[in-house]
Design a protein around this motif. Structure first.
Motif, PDB file in Angstrom:
ATOM      1  N   MET A   1      38.243  23.586 -65.748  1.00 55.49           N
ATOM      2  CA  MET A   1      38.743  23.213 -64.183  1.00 55.49           C
ATOM      3  C   MET A   1      37.532  23.834 -63.421  1.00 55.49           C
ATOM      4  O   MET A   1      36.990  25.007 -63.980  1.00 55.49           O
ATOM      5  CB  MET A   1      39.934  23.963 -63.712  1.00 55.49           C
ATOM      6  CG  MET A   1      40.333  23.317 -61.987  1.00 55.49           C
ATOM      7  SD  MET A   1      41.941  23.844 -61.516  1.00 55.49           S
ATOM      8  CE  MET A   1      42.767  22.488 -62.261  1.00 55.49           C
ATOM      9  N   LEU A   2      37.012  23.182 -62.489  1.00 52.10           N
ATOM     10  CA  LEU A   2      35.856  23.453 -61.719  1.00 52.10           C
ATOM     11  C   LEU A   2      36.132  24.331 -60.441  1.00 52.10           C
ATOM     12  O   LEU A   2      37.187  23.981 -59.613  1.00 52.10           O
ATOM     13  CB  LEU A   2      35.023  22.240 -61.266  1.00 52.10           C
ATOM     14  CG  LEU A   2      33.623  22.476 -60.533  1.00 52.10           C
ATOM     15  CD1 LEU A   2      32.702  23.296 -61.388  1.00 52.10           C
ATOM     16  CD2 LEU A   2      32.941  21.194 -60.329  1.00 52.10           C
ATOM     17  N   ALA A   3      35.366  25.366 -60.288  1.00 51.92           N
ATOM     18  CA  ALA A   3      35.503  26.222 -58.974  1.00 51.92           C
ATOM     19  C   ALA A   3      34.310  25.926 -58.221  1.00 51.92           C
ATOM     20  O   ALA A   3      33.119  26.391 -58.781  1.00 51.92           O
ATOM     21  CB  ALA A   3      35.747  27.542 -59.028  1.00 51.92           C
ATOM     22  N   ARG A   4      34.265  25.240 -57.195  1.00 52.73           N
ATOM     23  CA  ARG A   4      32.869  24.936 -56.501  1.00 52.73           C
ATOM     24  C   ARG A   4      32.717  25.675 -55.180  1.00 52.73           C
ATOM     25  O   ARG A   4      33.639  25.752 -54.162  1.00 52.73           O
ATOM     26  CB  ARG A   4      32.652  23.420 -55.994  1.00 52.73           C
ATOM     27  CG  ARG A   4      31.378  22.994 -55.533  1.00 52.73           C
ATOM     28  CD  ARG A   4      31.402  21.452 -55.249  1.00 52.73           C
ATOM     29  NE  ARG A   4      31.478  20.540 -56.294  1.00 52.73           N
ATOM     30  CZ  ARG A   4      30.855  20.590 -57.421  1.00 52.73           C
ATOM     31  NH1 ARG A   4      29.676  21.306 -57.308  1.00 52.73           N
ATOM     32  NH2 ARG A   4      31.192  19.854 -58.471  1.00 52.73           N
ATOM     33  N   TRP A   5      31.963  26.750 -55.271  1.00 56.16           N
ATOM     34  CA  TRP A   5      31.753  27.623 -54.063  1.00 56.16           C
ATOM     35  C   TRP A   5      30.635  27.022 -53.267  1.00 56.16           C
ATOM     36  O   TRP A   5      29.463  26.772 -53.610  1.00 56.16           O
ATOM     37  CB  TRP A   5      31.158  28.959 -54.785  1.00 56.16           C
ATOM     38  CG  TRP A   5      31.937  29.624 -55.726  1.00 56.16           C
ATOM     39  CD1 TRP A   5      32.120  29.240 -57.116  1.00 56.16           C
ATOM     40  CD2 TRP A   5      32.859  30.725 -55.452  1.00 56.16           C
ATOM     41  NE1 TRP A   5      33.197  30.201 -57.461  1.00 56.16           N
ATOM     42  CE2 TRP A   5      33.550  31.244 -56.565  1.00 56.16           C
ATOM     43  CE3 TRP A   5      32.778  31.688 -54.451  1.00 56.16           C
ATOM     44  CZ2 TRP A   5      34.279  32.200 -56.714  1.00 56.16           C
ATOM     45  CZ3 TRP A   5      33.722  32.689 -54.387  1.00 56.16           C
ATOM     46  CH2 TRP A   5      34.483  33.240 -55.441  1.00 56.16           C
ATOM     47  N   LEU A   6      31.118  26.991 -51.908  1.00 56.56           N
ATOM     48  CA  LEU A   6      30.258  26.538 -50.936  1.00 56.56           C
ATOM     49  C   LEU A   6      29.741  27.544 -49.913  1.00 56.56           C
ATOM     50  O   LEU A   6      30.640  28.282 -49.348  1.00 56.56           O
ATOM     51  CB  LEU A   6      31.172  25.508 -50.073  1.00 56.56           C
ATOM     52  CG  LEU A   6      31.518  24.087 -50.867  1.00 56.56           C
ATOM     53  CD1 LEU A   6      32.365  23.295 -50.045  1.00 56.56           C
ATOM     54  CD2 LEU A   6      30.350  23.550 -51.679  1.00 56.56           C
ATOM     55  N   GLY A   7      28.702  27.812 -49.724  1.00 56.92           N
ATOM     56  CA  GLY A   7      28.303  29.072 -48.913  1.00 56.92           C
ATOM     57  C   GLY A   7      27.922  30.220 -49.675  1.00 56.92           C
ATOM     58  O   GLY A   7      27.715  31.215 -49.114  1.00 56.92           O
TER      59      GLY A   7
END
Length: 290
Positions: A1-7
């Motif tokens: 599963m992907l964890a997309r970190w924004l900022g």
């Protein structure tokens, strides 16, 4: 599963201390239930159709239109808001959100009942330091940090009356003793005064204390005043450690806790282990129900 970190740069998560609790949650370092997913961390642009968004809330407070485009294209299983102590992120303006919404430093006066609150959490290296160090508690209390607002000043005035402790008032964040030395002192401490942070009552210190078997004394106030029912809203269960309304009460709390040592420490440590396990299971339940 992907964890997309924004900022937040996913390649440098150890540099963002208020993201440690989330990185540990996603990587299964807090608790690993059977079937818990493996997460790949990324900061690359794009959408995470079956993954998790971790959003730096203060940075993205004015970028809701951008987020809505991402959510419309691919709705994540959960959203986690970090790095937003001032509660600037207008989470209610996300139009296409599906899945659990987890908010760090959530406040009852800023967030609704649909939000899953979680704390600022512990700092990197705490668990490794505890594993390496002896567990003998030789100091009754310890504080190291900035004393920059009225609540912290009140706290320090009261702890001048409490023997067998140590206080180091620092000129700025991470400008006191070396971090490993700080952790060693915390490990050797029985009670940790935790006056409030700049805005909320929450601080790294409270969770560091719990991680190393010390008892935190937490504040009802942040640096800008009272935050109503912060700890009950955050923890959603009975709180086993003292929540201080008036720091003049602190010496009596310390005396009571020391008189009942190690019973109180063992009771609180057990509570903390259960809270962390339940935190993971609540997050996992969100993922499975998506």
């Amino acid at each position: 599963m992907l964890a997309r970190w924004l900022g937040v740069d996913a390649n440098r998560l150890g540099d963002f201390w208020d993201c440690t609790i989330v990185a540990d949650l996603l990587d299964g370092r807090i608790w690993t239930p059977p079937g818990y997913p493996h997460f790949e961390h990324s900061s690359e642009p794009g959408t995470a159709i079956d993954g998790v968004y971790v959003i730096a809330g203060a940075e993205y407070a004015e970028r809701i239109a951008e987020l809505n485009e991402m959510y419309r294209a691919g709705r994540p299983a959960a959203t986690i808001i970090v790095k937003d102590e001032g509660s600037k992120f207008p989470y209610g303006n996300i139009k296409y959100h599906v899945g659990g919404l987890w908010v760090q430093n959530a406040r009852r006066d800023r967030h609704g009942s649909d939000v899953r609150p979680f704390p600022v959490g512990w700092t990197p290296g705490v668990r490794d330091a505890r594993a390496r160090a002896p567990h003998e508690k030789t100091r009754d209390w310890f504080f190291a940090g900035q004393v920059t607002h009225a609540r912290r000043k009140q706290c320090m005035l009261q702890f001048e009356l409490v023997p067998n402790g140590e206080a180091l008032q620092t000129p700025g964040f991470l400008q006191g003793m070396p971090y490993p030395e700080y952790l060693e002192k915390m490990i050797a401490t029985k009670v940790a005064p935790c006056p409030g942070g700049v805005i909320t009552p929450d601080t790294f210190r409270a969770w560091e204390a719990l991680e190393v078997g010390a008892i935190p004394l937490v504040d009802t106030h942040g640096g800008r005043g009272l935050v109503d029912a912060y700890w009950p809203n955050l923890l959603r269960r009975e709180i086993p450690f003292p929540v201080i309304e008036d720091w003049a009460e602190a010496p009596n709390h310390v005396q009571r806790l020391l008189a009942g040592w190690p019973y109180h420490a063992n009771r609180i440590e057990s509570w903390w282990g259960i809270w962390k396990r339940d935190f993971v299971y609540r997050f996992f339940d969100d993922l499975r129900s998506f």
